[in-house]
Every structure is written in C-alpha cells, then in structure tokens.
Design an enzyme around this catalytic site. Structure first.
Site, mmCIF file in Angstrom:
data_model
loop_
_atom_site.group_PDB
_atom_site.id
_atom_site.type_symbol
_atom_site.label_atom_id
_atom_site.label_comp_id
_atom_site.label_asym_id
_atom_site.label_seq_id
_atom_site.Cartn_x
_atom_site.Cartn_y
_atom_site.Cartn_z
ATOM 1 N N ARG A 1 50.984 47.433 53.037
ATOM 2 C CA ARG A 1 51.308 46.054 52.653
ATOM 3 C C ARG A 1 52.382 46.107 51.577
ATOM 4 O O ARG A 1 52.240 46.853 50.612
ATOM 5 C CB ARG A 1 50.062 45.350 52.112
ATOM 6 C CG ARG A 1 50.401 43.976 51.555
ATOM 7 C CD ARG A 1 49.170 43.231 51.129
ATOM 8 N NE ARG A 1 48.667 43.675 49.839
ATOM 9 C CZ ARG A 1 47.578 43.163 49.260
ATOM 10 N NH1 ARG A 1 46.882 42.222 49.884
ATOM 11 N NH2 ARG A 1 47.177 43.580 48.101
ATOM 12 N N HIS B 1 31.990 49.734 31.488
ATOM 13 C CA HIS B 1 32.362 50.939 32.205
ATOM 14 C C HIS B 1 31.140 51.662 32.753
ATOM 15 O O HIS B 1 31.189 52.273 33.813
ATOM 16 C CB HIS B 1 33.179 51.851 31.297
ATOM 17 C CG HIS B 1 34.577 51.347 31.130
ATOM 18 N ND1 HIS B 1 35.353 51.628 30.047
ATOM 19 C CD2 HIS B 1 35.315 50.560 31.936
ATOM 20 C CE1 HIS B 1 36.531 51.037 30.199
ATOM 21 N NE2 HIS B 1 36.525 50.390 31.332
ATOM 22 N N ASP C 1 41.799 35.652 49.935
ATOM 23 C CA ASP C 1 42.681 34.538 49.589
ATOM 24 C C ASP C 1 42.499 33.365 50.541
ATOM 25 O O ASP C 1 42.529 32.213 50.126
ATOM 26 C CB ASP C 1 44.142 35.006 49.569
ATOM 27 C CG ASP C 1 44.472 35.687 48.244
ATOM 28 O OD1 ASP C 1 44.119 35.110 47.201
ATOM 29 O OD2 ASP C 1 45.054 36.781 48.258
ATOM 30 N N CYS D 1 41.239 42.195 56.778
ATOM 31 C CA CYS D 1 41.169 43.201 55.707
ATOM 32 C C CYS D 1 40.594 42.627 54.414
ATOM 33 O O CYS D 1 40.600 43.291 53.387
ATOM 34 C CB CYS D 1 42.534 43.828 55.453
ATOM 35 S SG CYS D 1 43.754 42.645 54.907
ATOM 36 N N GLU E 1 46.651 34.625 54.788
ATOM 37 C CA GLU E 1 45.949 34.286 53.551
ATOM 38 C C GLU E 1 46.089 32.808 53.229
ATOM 39 O O GLU E 1 45.360 32.263 52.416
ATOM 40 C CB GLU E 1 46.514 35.128 52.391
ATOM 41 C CG GLU E 1 46.246 36.602 52.563
ATOM 42 C CD GLU E 1 46.999 37.451 51.570
ATOM 43 O OE1 GLU E 1 46.366 38.057 50.698
ATOM 44 O OE2 GLU E 1 48.240 37.503 51.676
HETATM 45 C C1 PEP Z 1 42.786 39.189 50.750
HETATM 46 O O1 PEP Z 1 43.321 38.260 50.140
HETATM 47 O O2 PEP Z 1 41.779 39.051 51.464
HETATM 48 C C2 PEP Z 1 43.328 40.553 50.637
HETATM 49 C C3 PEP Z 1 42.864 41.535 51.375
HETATM 50 O O3 PEP Z 1 44.290 40.756 49.701
HETATM 51 P P1 PEP Z 1 43.949 40.948 48.133
HETATM 52 O O4 PEP Z 1 42.457 41.005 47.998
HETATM 53 O O5 PEP Z 1 44.623 42.210 47.745
HETATM 54 O O6 PEP Z 1 44.557 39.712 47.548
HETATM 55 MG MG MG Z 2 45.245 38.536 49.159
#
Ligand code: PEP
Ligand code: MG
Length: 827
Positions: free
Chosen positions: A593, A450, A710, A757, A686
């Site tokens: 999302r 932490h 992903d 993202c 993804e």
């Molecule tokens: C990703 O997979 O890049 C994404 C933005 O979703 P998460 O990181 O929440 O799986």
């Molecule tokens: Mg993802």
C-alpha cells in the site's frame, strides 16, 4: 539576578520543588530550599532560622522572592524577611503564588534576568497554566500578555513536538529568548490566542499551543533577527523533546480502592489488556528489591565511574530483552526497549544523580533518588499515557541498581497461576514465562501500558486497571481472568469454575488445532480456496506471519518507513526494504500500500495546515498526490521489486476515479522510465463514495481491498479511536456489509477480485460473512490467521452466501453475529 527561596513544611517537598524549578528553566538561578525543622532534624514544620539562612544564601542585590506552602510557612517567612530587613538591603518579597507552579514560573522568569516585580508577577500568574489546561482560566489571574514589539521581525513556525509547548519546551523557549537582547511575543495562529510574552513561562504554557499549531513570533530589539533564528532552530530540534510514538488512546483509570479482600464470587472490572481466559490460583510476584549501599565505596569520581559501568551493563540487558521480545512478538513491541535505552542516558536522571554523587552520595543512593523523582514527575502528569511511563523509569532504575548491588534476581512466581500485581515493569513482563504465568491481573495501568502490550504479545490473558481490590486477594485464591471482557472473577462457585474451565480448554484446543493446520490452505467444504494473508507493518514481522500460515501479505503498511524521520526515505532505501520482505515471502504474493500518512499521522517533512477534522482531511492518497515527488519515489521502489517478485500496489483513501487515474498515471510514468513490467494496481475501499461507485472503478482497477476500519468509521460517522463510540463501531455492521456487497457486485461485473484487509477480516464469524459476500482474499494480523482459516474450512460457501444475504436485512452487529454463530466451529 533575582533569587528564590522555597519554604515548605516538608524538607523533601522543598528540595523536590527546587529540583523541578532548576530543571525547568532555573538552572542559573539561586534557588534555596527551606523545608522542615532543624530540630529534630527533618521533622515536619517550618523553621524561621532555616528560612532566614536560605534567604541569605539566595539573596543578591536584585532581591529574593520567597514562595511558601501553607499555615506556619507564611509566618516563618514573614519573620525571616523581617530579620533580614533589619540587617541588609536585599529586597525580599513574599509570594502568594501556589508553591510548585509559582516556583517553576518564577525560576524561568528570574533566569531570563527579569526584575523582582516581574518575577513576583510571573509567579502570581502561574496558576493560570493549570487553570487554562483544566478549562477554568476565567478564574485564574491573567498570564503575562504583551503587545507585539514594535517595528521588529516576524517568523512563523509549526510546533512539531507531540505535546506542544508544554512546560519543558516552553522553559527552553524562555531560556533561549533570555540569551538575546530582544523582546519576543508569541501568538497561536491556529487558535488565535496571544500575543504572549516570550519571556514568561506561564504565559507561554497558558497559550495552550498544541502539536502542529502555527505560531507567529514577533521580535523587537537589537537582536530581533538572531533570537528568531535561534527559536527556529529550537523548533527544528523539536523544542528539545524526545518524542516517542504517538500516544495511544487514553488508558483506563484504576477502579476505586476496595476495603478488604473481595468476597467469593466477586467480579472485579478492569480494562481488557490481552485476549483469552486464564484460570488459576492467585500468585504474587516475588521481586527482591535491589539493595542500595548508602555509603560510598570510593570518592565521587569512583562512584561516578561505578554508576557509568552499571548503566553500561544495563544497556546490555536492555538490548538482550529487546532481542528476545523481537523474536517472540515482533519489532513493534521490542521498540519499548529502545525507549529504555534512551532513559538510561536521560539527563533528567543522570544530572541529579551526578550532582548527588558530587555532594557525597553513593552511586546507588544517587541513582535511586534521581529515579524516584523522575518516576514521581511522570506520575504527576495529566496525560494518562505519560503517567504510565513511570513504570518504564522504575524498570530502568531497577536494572542499574541491580548492577550496582552485584546483580538482581529476576522476578519469579513460585508455582503456575494467575499473577496478581500492583503494576508490572516492562522488563518484568518480558521476563515472564508464559508456561507458568497463565494470566495477569494488574491493579494499575491501562491497556496501553507497555506491560499490557508485552503481555498481549506473549499471549498471556490479562486485565489491567483492576484497582486495589485485587491486591487484597490472598495468595492461592482461585481466579478467572477474562482478557476479552476485562473482568476477574474471585473464587467463583465450583459449577461456574468448571464451566469456565471447559470453555478455556475448548478455546485452547481449538487454537492449538488451528495452529497445527495453519500452513494448509483455507479450502471450504465445497472446494473453494480463499487466500488468507497477513497485514504487516515491518520487515521483521514476515517470519511470524509465515509461521501463522499466511498465504501472502495482503497489506503492507509502508508508513513505518516514513514516520519518525526528518526526511523521506529514498527510493533505493525503500526498494531494499520491499525487496527484503518480498524475498522472505518466497514467491507468495505481496500487496504494497502506498504511503497512508497525513492528518492524524503527520510527516515531519511534509508541512500540512492544521485541520479541524483530520480524518476527513488530506490523508492517504490525497496527501501523496499533493506531494507527487514523494509518491514517485515510492512507486519507483515498488516497480523495481515487482519486476522480481509477485508484487501488487494499492492506493489508500481513494474517493473518486480521477484520484486513482492520477496515481496510476504516475505509476505508469515511473514504470516506463524504469522499463519495468506491468503490475496489478488496486484501490482500498475505505470511503463509502468509492464503495457505492465500485462498478465504475472496476472498469479501471485490477482489484479492490476493503479497509473496514476506515469504511466503518466513515459509514457510522464514529471516529475509530473513540472509546465512547466503541459500541457503534463494533462490527459487522449491516450497512458496512451492504457497501461491501456493492463492491463485490461491481467487481464481478468486470471480472475483478475483492479482498478485505481491515480488522473485520480477522474475526472468524465476520470472515465467513465476507466470504459469503464474494470476498476472495482476507488479510489480517498474523495471530488471527489460524482460526480464520479453520472457520473457512468448516463451511460450504453456499451456506455463507445465505447467511450473508440475511445479514444485510438485519438491524445491528449483534443480530449479525447471532446469525453467523451456527456456522462457526463448535467449541
Ligand atoms: C483500514 O482502514 O481498514 C485499513 C486496513 O487501513 P488502516 O487501518 O491502516 O487505516
Ligand atoms: Mg485505513
């Protein structure tokens, strides 16, 4: 009931083992410690008379089992048993079991009312618990396995708690079984192991039941149904475990201790904990340990009241620290202090402290000792994440002691510099002044402690897990902390120091410039404006995002509303949160999302069978489509807010068009039902399958948002949390860029737009490449926004296109980085 005696050379060890055995199922059992020597009092050794007296105290008609550590302990116990045998009929058995494991297992079995033979056997088999966990079970004595009770009842349960049936929940299981006139066996249907005797702690722990395993309980006897109902209830209550957030990846182990102070120029390697370079003289932390008055100020009732008052005051401190960190760093980091509030009321601390107070100890001494035992118990665990929680216990204990002693001075360093510490309690980390503490060099802990999390949140460059060598550095020695490579340079040569100082100043100036302009748009030199948005995981983060110049929110991870709850949030509850976020954005766009749970992020209220490869399992939209009511409720909340604010919706983990259509059909259904206006609907990219079919999707979706986290793991077949495969995952990988190029080409063909993202969007070099590939929106952690915007302002899109085109031909991420480096702002 069978009694137990714990014989050890050390009085402290014997008392500690007794305490542990009592807590782990032996609450009703007579367990007596016989540790150390009577003369001189407490000296290391074993004492026949002390052992004899302990056997007498623990003895009853059912007999006594004596557990010993080593050497003379055996002899003392044998002699004591002989002496007892000469004058009484109490059966005494000496156990060859390992002391701690044996005492814990025997206590649980004795508590269940088993006869001496069974208790002795249980102790003997106890080593199996550890052996099984270490994977050497073939050498361990067999733990109690049992045939399923005949003609009884059965029940299947899913184990919900994070650490599975480890010792404490297993002890609660055994205690529950002991309350009924019934036999119970347990089979782990996920692994096929069992059946194990439900009255045996070691048998249960040795089964190795983990979270989300399905277990089959078979019960026989007059109260078969009742015991199963009670066990079901226990499982619903998480087997009594307080689960926190899922554990982060394993922390780094400290480096080996060094003999003397590191030589000038030495580079110590630790684990990177908070990004950036810090340079300054080594500084020690001066914390006055809270003084403890060993003499009680009043009678036990008065001392207990003093302890409660000090705990109440500590609760207030914790709340204040929580608020401070929530403002500076965000709600997620502040959550650490929720755990501290729980610790202040934890029975594992409170009960031993109260017992000691009843026995005549002062409030301070009782609380200090209970805290030390609890912290040691954490340090003894196998799981590195749990081991690091010892610092949290010590923090909480220190706060209360401070109040008992009339208040503790906050930790401080005397002058600006790099703070060198063995370990840092979260409360200490939260009290650090970033203007004085330029960097942190920590001997212990991992990047998941932490303290490390808070240092990151406060923006103090930090390295943890450096080992004892760093502690030998003398105060005032020049240090360079590199929070990105995880190194600390000790007293580097003057020219190297000057070079590092130049790099640090340049990076700082760059960051300051970027922050000053963060709210301006990211307009390239040839006049193209890209949207640079924030990824958010909680409503409290909106303010920080806007301060860092977010043009909107490109990814709202809605999981925060669903995880760690017993039932799904209602549509109205969700609507209120989305409304709060959208309103705070004041007209800026928000992409919500839908729930991205499942497999590695299980929902307690959505049962899922275990999966061998959770990342390839039922997660994201797959899970939502399997639970349409859950998705409908979420979509109801989203369409309601979209009627009042610029809100879009996107679905995670889409693979084939049919999934998107099914989700959109549900959206249309709830939208019509609500009479709400249409809204833009997108898919996250993804899964490589979607990227390769982007043109087909583009006929139907309004936009794409690439989740590179992903997408990279599925393209490289490398699990995203794996430390070992980190190098494979370090982008920007040319094949991932190629998939993104496929998406932008497919989107272009139908006039759709593409955002990114994933983490890659927040890397300035990668952001330029993405822009060059045709991406128009980049969404990232708020802290990354200023520098990404600044990088985009420094280029012409045509340049970025050219580099992106070349990057697709390159071999690996390093080559890509080299290619884009000339486009980045000069340092
Ligand atoms: C990703 O997979 O890049 C994404 C933005 O979703 P998460 O990181 O929440 O799986
Ligand atoms: Mg993802």
């Amino acid at each position: 009931m069978v009694g137990l005696v714990v014989v050890s050379h050390s009085a402290a060890l014997a008392a500690g083992v007794v305490e542990l055995a009592r807590q782990m199922g032996g609450g009703q059992v007579a367990i007596e410690a016989a540790g150390g020597m009577a003369e001189p009092e407490g000296a290391i050794g074993t004492d026949v008379e002390l052992v004899r007296a302990a056997i007498e105290r623990a003895g009853g008609p059912d007999g006594v089992l004596v557990l010993m550590d080593l050497g003379s302990a055996l002899m003392s116990a044998e002699m004591a048993a002989e002496m007892i045998g000469a004058v009484s009929d109490v059966p005494v058995r000496l156990s060859e079991a390992p002391l701690v494991e044996g005492a814990v297992a025997a206590a649980a079995r004795a508590g269940a009312g088993a006869p001496l033979d069974e208790v002795a056997e249980e102790a003997r088999a106890a080593l199996g618990m550890k052996s099984a966990q270490l994977g050497v079970e073939e050498e361990a004595p067999a733990a109690a396995s049992a045939p399923a009770p005949p003609g009884g009842a059965e029940r299947r349960l899913r184990v919900p708690n994070r650490l599975g049936l480890h010792a404490r929940p297993a002890a609660r299981f055994v205690e529950t079984v002991a309350r009924f006139d019934a036999d119970v066996t347990v089979t782990d249907e996920t692994t096929g192991r069992g059946p194990a005797d439900g009255r045996s702690l070691s048998a249960l722990v040795t089964l190795g039941v983990r979270q989300r395993h399905d277990i089959l309980l078979s019960a026989g006897g007059p109260q078969a149904e009742a015991v199963l109902a009670a066990l079901d209830e226990l499982a619903q209550a998480n087997f009594g475990d307080e689960d926190g957030a899922p554990p982060p990846p394993a922390a780094a182990e400290p480096a080996a201790p060094a003999a003397g102070p590191p030589a000038p120029g030495a580079v110590l390697q630790g684990a990177p904990a908070a990004s950036g370079i810090a340079i300054g003289p080594a500084r020690a932390l001066h914390v006055a340990p809270p003084e403890v008055d060993e003499t009680p100020a009043g009678d036990p009732a008065a001392e207990a009241a003093r302890l409660d008052a000090a705990r109440a005051a500590a609760h207030k401190d914790v709340q204040a620290a929580r608020e401070r960190i929530a403002q500076q760093a965000g709600a997620a980091e502040a959550g650490i202090f929720d755990a501290h509030a729980l610790l202040l009321d934890d029975a594992a601390l409170l009960e031993p402290a109260r017992r000691a107070i009843s026995g005549g100890a002062s409030a301070g001494a009782a609380w200090r000792d209970a805290g030390a035992a609890a912290a040691d118990a954490y340090r003894a665990l196998d799981d590195p994440y749990l081991r690091e929680r010892a610092a949290d216990v010590e923090d909480v204990v220190g706060r209360v002691l401070g109040h008992l002693g009339g208040g503790a001075a906050p930790p401080r360093i005397d002058a600006p510099g790099v703070l060198v510490v063995e370990d840092l309690a979260p409360g200490e980390a939260a009290a650090l002044d970033a203007a004085v503490v330029r960097g942190l060099a920590v001997a212990r802990g991992g990047a998941t402690s932490h303290a490390a999390i808070l240092a990151r949140a406060l923006g103090i460059p930090s390295v943890v897990g450096l080992g004892d060598g760093i502690l030998a550095v003398e105060e005032g020695t020049p240090l360079v902390v590199d929070g990105d490579s995880g190194t600390v340079e000790v007293d580097p040569p003057a020219d190297a120091l000057a070079e590092r100082e130049r790099a640090r100043q340049a990076a700082e100036a760059r960051r300051a410039r970027a922050l000053a302009r963060a709210r301006e748009p990211a307009r390239t030199r040839d006049g193209v404006t890209l949207e640079v948005a924030a990824n958010l995981g909680a409503a409290a983060e909106v303010r920080g995002a806007l301060e860092h110049g977010a043009d909107g929110v490109g990814l709202l991870r809605t999981e925060f509303l669903f995880l760690d709850r017993d039932e799904a949030p209602t549509a109205a509850e969700q609507e209120a949160v989305y409304e709060e976020i959208a309103a705070a954005l004041d007209g800026r766009p928000l992409i919500v999302r839908t729930l991205d749970a499942g497999a590695d992020k299980p929902l307690p209220f959505v049962p899922q069978p275990p999966e061998d490869n959770p990342f390839l399992g039922v997660r994201g939209l797959r899970l939502s489509l399997a639970n349409p009511d859950l998705l409908r409720d979420q979509l109801r909340a989203i369409v309601a807010v979209a009627a009042r604010h610029p809100v879009k919706v996107m679905f995670p983990m889409v693979t084939v068009p049919a999934e998107f259509r099914a989700a959109r059909a549900l959206l249309e259904e709830v939208r019509r039902e609500a009479g709400a206006p249409e809204l833009e609907v997108g898919v996250m990219v993804e899964v490589p399958a979607l990227a390769l079919q982007a043109e087909r999707f583009a006929r139907e979706v309004d936009f794409f948002s690439v989740g590179t986290n992903d997408l990279t793991q599925y393209t490289a077949a490398a699990e995203r949390g794996s430390q070992q495969l980190a190098a494979l995952l370090a982008g920007p990988l040319p094949p991932v860029l190629a998939l993104i190029a496929s998406v932008t080409a497919g989107a272009d063909a139908h006039g759709r737009w593409v955002g990114v993202c994933g983490e890659l969007a927040g890397d300035p070099g990668a952001a330029l490449l993405l822009a060059g590939l045709g991406v128009r929106e980049l969404s990232m952690a708020p802290a990354r926004i200023p520098e990404v915007k600044e990088a985009l302002r420094g280029i012409e899109l045509a340049q970025a296109r050219e580099v992106a085109r070349r990057a697709l031909e390159l071999e690996d991420a390093d080559a890509v980085r080299e290619a884009v480096a000339p486009l980045l702002p000069a340092t």
